[in-house]
Design an enzyme around this catalytic site. Structure first.
Site, PDB file in Angstrom:
ATOM      1  N   LYS A 176       5.060  -3.519  -6.664  1.00  0.00           N
ATOM      2  CA  LYS A 176       6.500  -3.344  -6.854  1.00  0.00           C
ATOM      3  C   LYS A 176       7.272  -3.666  -5.588  1.00  0.00           C
ATOM      4  CE  LYS A 176      10.119  -1.841  -9.115  1.00  0.00           C
ATOM      5  NZ  LYS A 176      10.626  -2.789 -10.124  1.00  0.00           N
ATOM      6  N   HIS A 189      15.970 -35.550 -16.435  1.00  0.00           N
ATOM      7  CA  HIS A 189      15.628 -36.129 -15.134  1.00  0.00           C
ATOM      8  C   HIS A 189      14.159 -35.890 -14.785  1.00  0.00           C
ATOM      9  CE1 HIS A 189      19.771 -37.211 -14.407  1.00  0.00           C
ATOM     10  NE2 HIS A 189      20.129 -35.988 -14.778  1.00  0.00           N
ATOM     11  N   GLU A 226      15.532 -15.801 -14.748  1.00  0.00           N
ATOM     12  CA  GLU A 226      15.035 -14.429 -14.758  1.00  0.00           C
ATOM     13  C   GLU A 226      14.084 -14.212 -15.945  1.00  0.00           C
ATOM     14  OE1 GLU A 226      14.781 -12.218 -12.734  1.00  0.00           O
ATOM     15  OE2 GLU A 226      14.473 -10.381 -13.848  1.00  0.00           O
ATOM     16  N   ASN A 279      -0.493   1.721   5.848  1.00  0.00           N
ATOM     17  CA  ASN A 279       0.325   0.777   5.088  1.00  0.00           C
ATOM     18  C   ASN A 279       1.003  -0.140   6.087  1.00  0.00           C
ATOM     19  OD1 ASN A 279       2.125  -0.535   3.379  1.00  0.00           O
ATOM     20  ND2 ASN A 279       3.639   1.100   3.534  1.00  0.00           N
ATOM     21  N   GLY A 280       0.707  -1.437   5.992  1.00  0.00           N
ATOM     22  CA  GLY A 280       1.330  -2.386   6.902  1.00  0.00           C
ATOM     23  C   GLY A 280       0.344  -3.473   7.281  1.00  0.00           C
ATOM     24  N   TRP A 323      -2.809  -2.626  -1.695  1.00  0.00           N
ATOM     25  CA  TRP A 323      -2.551  -4.012  -2.089  1.00  0.00           C
ATOM     26  C   TRP A 323      -3.139  -4.849  -0.975  1.00  0.00           C
ATOM     27  CZ3 TRP A 323       0.225  -8.417  -0.470  1.00  0.00           C
ATOM     28  CH2 TRP A 323       0.415  -9.382  -1.466  1.00  0.00           C
ATOM     29  N   ARG A 347       3.067   0.304  -5.330  1.00  0.00           N
ATOM     30  CA  ARG A 347       2.925  -0.337  -4.026  1.00  0.00           C
ATOM     31  C   ARG A 347       1.613  -1.119  -3.916  1.00  0.00           C
ATOM     32  NH1 ARG A 347       6.705   1.776  -0.772  1.00  0.00           N
ATOM     33  NH2 ARG A 347       5.708   0.804   1.009  1.00  0.00           N
ATOM     34  N   GLU A 354       5.340 -13.263 -15.078  1.00  0.00           N
ATOM     35  CA  GLU A 354       4.892 -12.131 -14.266  1.00  0.00           C
ATOM     36  C   GLU A 354       4.008 -11.156 -15.042  1.00  0.00           C
ATOM     37  OE1 GLU A 354       8.281  -9.860 -12.989  1.00  0.00           O
ATOM     38  OE2 GLU A 354       7.182  -8.856 -11.400  1.00  0.00           O
ATOM     39  N   LYS A 357      10.121 -13.176 -15.655  1.00  0.00           N
ATOM     40  CA  LYS A 357       9.603 -11.980 -16.310  1.00  0.00           C
ATOM     41  C   LYS A 357       8.416 -12.326 -17.193  1.00  0.00           C
ATOM     42  CE  LYS A 357      11.657  -9.839 -14.738  1.00  0.00           C
ATOM     43  NZ  LYS A 357      12.208  -9.034 -13.701  1.00  0.00           N
ATOM     44  N   CYS A 415       0.836  -1.188   0.000  1.00  0.00           N
ATOM     45  CA  CYS A 415       0.000   0.000   0.000  1.00  0.00           C
ATOM     46  C   CYS A 415       0.882   1.253   0.000  1.00  0.00           C
ATOM     47  CB  CYS A 415      -0.940   0.111   1.188  1.00  0.00           C
ATOM     48  SG  CYS A 415      -1.938  -1.375   1.426  1.00  0.00           S
TER      49      CYS A 415
HETATM   50  O1  M6R Z   1      12.735  -4.802  -4.115  1.00  0.00           O
HETATM   51  P1  M6R Z   1      13.266  -6.186  -4.162  1.00  0.00           P
HETATM   52  O2  M6R Z   1      14.417  -6.323  -5.105  1.00  0.00           O
HETATM   53  O3  M6R Z   1      13.609  -6.745  -2.809  1.00  0.00           O
HETATM   54  O4  M6R Z   1      12.086  -7.056  -4.742  1.00  0.00           O
HETATM   55  C1  M6R Z   1      12.196  -8.448  -4.844  1.00  0.00           C
HETATM   56  C2  M6R Z   1      11.109  -9.023  -5.710  1.00  0.00           C
HETATM   57  O5  M6R Z   1       9.847  -8.765  -5.177  1.00  0.00           O
HETATM   58  C3  M6R Z   1      11.158  -8.471  -7.136  1.00  0.00           C
HETATM   59  O6  M6R Z   1      12.416  -8.642  -7.692  1.00  0.00           O
HETATM   60  C4  M6R Z   1      10.120  -9.182  -8.030  1.00  0.00           C
HETATM   61  O7  M6R Z   1      10.467 -10.521  -8.180  1.00  0.00           O
HETATM   62  C5  M6R Z   1      10.013  -8.458  -9.371  1.00  0.00           C
HETATM   63  N1  M6R Z   1       8.659  -8.018  -9.549  1.00  0.00           N
HETATM   64  C6  M6R Z   1      10.381  -9.292 -10.537  1.00  0.00           C
HETATM   65  O8  M6R Z   1      10.310  -8.581 -11.722  1.00  0.00           O
END
Ligand code: M6R
Length: 594
Positions: free
Chosen positions: A589, A494, A471, A98-99, A72, A27, A478, A475, A2
């Site tokens: 994020k 395997h 990675e 937020n929290g 969120w 957020r 996601e 991506k 949030c």
């Molecule tokens: O801010 P951070 O690097 O700690 O965040 C970690 C993950 O939440 C972040 O890398 C997430 O996996 C990304 N959305 C991937 O693109």
């Protein structure tokens, strides 16, 4: 997660709150709402992102005092009733939060016994009513906030309006970020500096258990011992916190295209005047360590895999890499003289904060945070911080921060062994990044077109190419919601090879001379089972029919040199499927809940 904003005495409160919340959408964007004080507290809120606020708010209104929230969802589904701000039962106090309040259930039970009613499923409604409960007996906000602080367990950044205090915006913080923007004739509050950057360049980062209020002319902060404190503002330049799209249609595309600049900047900062520029104490501690433990989440964890392997190969230091949320449940730090490197773009990731707390309970383990966010919660708890200087990353999908993390880890490895070749290798990647940007976008888009309607995609590689596959796969899933798997080439037989079927897209990275021929054999194995293979290879390892060929570079720098291929691919697939590239569903994020 949030994001929250608040203002006292600003000229255009409506714009500040709406535009500010849009900047904090990273957020969370399950719902958004605004509360302001006129003759009474007015609340406007609904599900969906802050973009809807323009439609639900009156087109103009006058107020001295405003708060806003983008959510969120943690406690309670995304719904209008669960959206913030929340009002107390007598409708005289409103707050945004937020929290996560860990003891919300116990507190709710207590308040129910006192005759309070609850309309939402949120922990926040418990907080606002508990505050009202204390205020009704004390008739004083300072006392009420002190009592509230003593009762709440968990994390919170709160911005609060009380009808009896038409000139003051109250705040309280623990575990979640909260900043004050110091203005002239007004003052602001927000989860980070970005919403306030248009109005001021002076910011105060609140510390845990800080509470107090801002008015037009005054900022009063009390610390955990209830002492009035004078926290000095820090000055931030607008460019470093700017959310300007600079003509790009999406932040993700802009951020991918900034990778070359980000790498150049990292080299110029950390290898200035032909000398590595890291804190000598940091290098000493690292050199003395017999084991380096890396820890991160998501993309940052993937960067740690690369960093760990580079440290092992180039510095001969044993390393172990952990996913933060896993390590926290078997918190063993390997080695007799360990060193811990935490990687986090935001510096606010709750899983890592939890790990850092555990690490700090173990005596004398030096810690380094590699982050993009100066002054973040994590940076306040570690021994050393090294900044990525990648500029704000807005898109939920992390791109330039990943390349910066890998570049930074390579530079740190170079500094440890005084290896000048590392800088040369890193500089070489810049041409590769630029040639992908200038020449390969169109063929990558073509691959995106071919894979976009598939339900499953495989990424394969070995060693550093495997780390990049991880990675690339993250991506793609996601932001395009296509199920994808990343596997080391040799591991396929395997088990996972059973999933290879006619036409299944398999994307293979071949950039490492030592693993190239084994990888080619793995390609034959999947091709013979009907897979449609797309090979990304460096020139010297390429073969006729490969889909994308890039110039040679030091293979352990794939995460810097060619990660943009993975990012563009995910970007184009998401775009073609009509999804919100920058704000994928269910995500935020900054992941500030465990
Ligand atoms: O801010 P951070 O690097 O700690 O965040 C970690 C993950 O939440 C972040 O890398 C997430 O996996 C990304 N959305 C991937 O693109």
């Amino acid at each position: 997660m949030c994001g929250i904003v608040g203002a006292v005495g600003i000229n255009n409160p409506r714009d500040y709150a709406i535009e500010g919340l849009k900047m904090l959408e990273y957020r969370g964007y399950d719902s958004a709402g605004i509360g302001f004080l006129s003759d009474k507290i007015n609340i406007f809120k609904d599900i969906g992102s802050p973009n809807h606020l323009d439609d639900i708010l009156p087109s103009s209104f006058e107020t001295e005092l405003i708060i806003g929230h983008t959510r969120w969802a943690t406690h309670g589904t995304p719904s209008k009733i669960n959206s913030h701000p929340h009002l107390s039962c007598n409708r005289k106090i409103a707050l945004v939060h937020n929290g996560v309040i860990d003891n919300a259930n116990e507190l709710r039970t207590f308040l129910l016994s006192q005759g309070y009613k609850f309309y939402s499923d949120t922990d926040t409604e418990v907080v606002v009513n508990l505050l009202e409960y204390f205020y009704l007996s004390s008739k004083d906000m300072h006392t009420s906030l002190t009592l509230l602080k003593d009762q709440l367990e968990g994390s919170y950044a709160l911005a609060i309006i009380n009808e009896d205090y038409p000139d003051s915006l109250f705040m309280l913080k623990k575990g979640s970020p909260l900043m004050i923007g110091k203005g002239k004739g007004f003052n602001l509050i927000a989860s980070d500096a970005s919403p306030m950057a248009k109005y001021t360049n002076e910011f105060i980062d609140l510390e845990d258990y800080d509470f107090g209020y801002i008015s037009k002319k005054e900022i009063r902060i009390f610390d955990k011992n209830n002492n009035l404190v004078d926290r000095k503002p820090i000055v931030k330049d607008a460019e470093s916190i700017s959310h300007d799209l600079k003509g790009y249609p999406h932040y993700m595309l802009k951020e991918i295209e900034e990778i070359d600049e980000v790498v150049k900047r990292a080299i110029s900062i950390y290898h200035e005047d032909n000398q590595y520029q890291f804190d000598s104490k940091l290098l000493k501690d690292l050199r003395e360590a017999d084991h380096v433990m890396f820890i991160g989440c998501g993309t940052s964890y993937h960067a740690s895999l690369v960093g760990g392997r580079i440290f092992e190969i180039c510095n001969n230091i044993p390393t172990t890499e952990y996913i933060a949320s896993e390590w926290a449940f078997h918190p063993v730090i390997p080695g007799k003289k360990p060193f811990v490197i935490l990687i986090s773009q935001s510096g606010e990731t709750a899983d890592l904060i939890h790990c850092l707390k555990i690490i700090k309970e173990k005596n004398n383990v030096p810690t380094l945070l590699i982050t993009n966010t100066p002054g973040s919660t994590l940076s306040r708890g570690v021994t050393y911080t090294v900044l990525l200087h990648a500029g704000v990353e807005v898109s939920v999908a992390s791109t330039k921060a990943y390349a910066a993390q890998v570049a930074l880890l390579a530079l740190l490895s170079g500094a440890l062994s005084k290896n000048e070749k590392m800088v040369v290798d890193l500089k070489d990647t810049i041409d590769v990044i630029d040639s992908i940007k200038n020449n390969l976008k169109q063929p990558i888009e073509q691959i995106a077109e071919e894979i976009k309607d598939h339900d499953n995609v495989f990424f394969l590689g070995r060693s550093f190419d495997y780390f990049l596959s991880l990675e690339a796969s993250l991506k793609l899933k996601e932001i395009s919601y296509i199920h994808s798997e990343a596997y080391p080439g040799g591991e396929l037989k395997h088990g996972p090879i059973a999933l290879i079927s006619e036409g299944l897209p398999v994307i293979v990275f071949i950039t490492d001379p030592t693993t190239a021929s084994s990888m080619r054999s793995n390609i034959e194995e999947v091709k013979s089972r009907g897979a449609k293979v797309y090979v990304v290879a460096t020139k010297s390892l390429s073969k006729k029919g490969d889909a994308l060929i890039v110039d040679d570079y030091a293979h352990f720098l794939s995460g810097v040199a060619i990660s943009s291929i993975a990012f563009y691919l995910a970007y184009f697939v998401s775009l073609k499927k009509g999804y919100n590239v920058d704000k994928p569903r269910n995500l935020a994020k900054s992941v500030t809940v465990e």
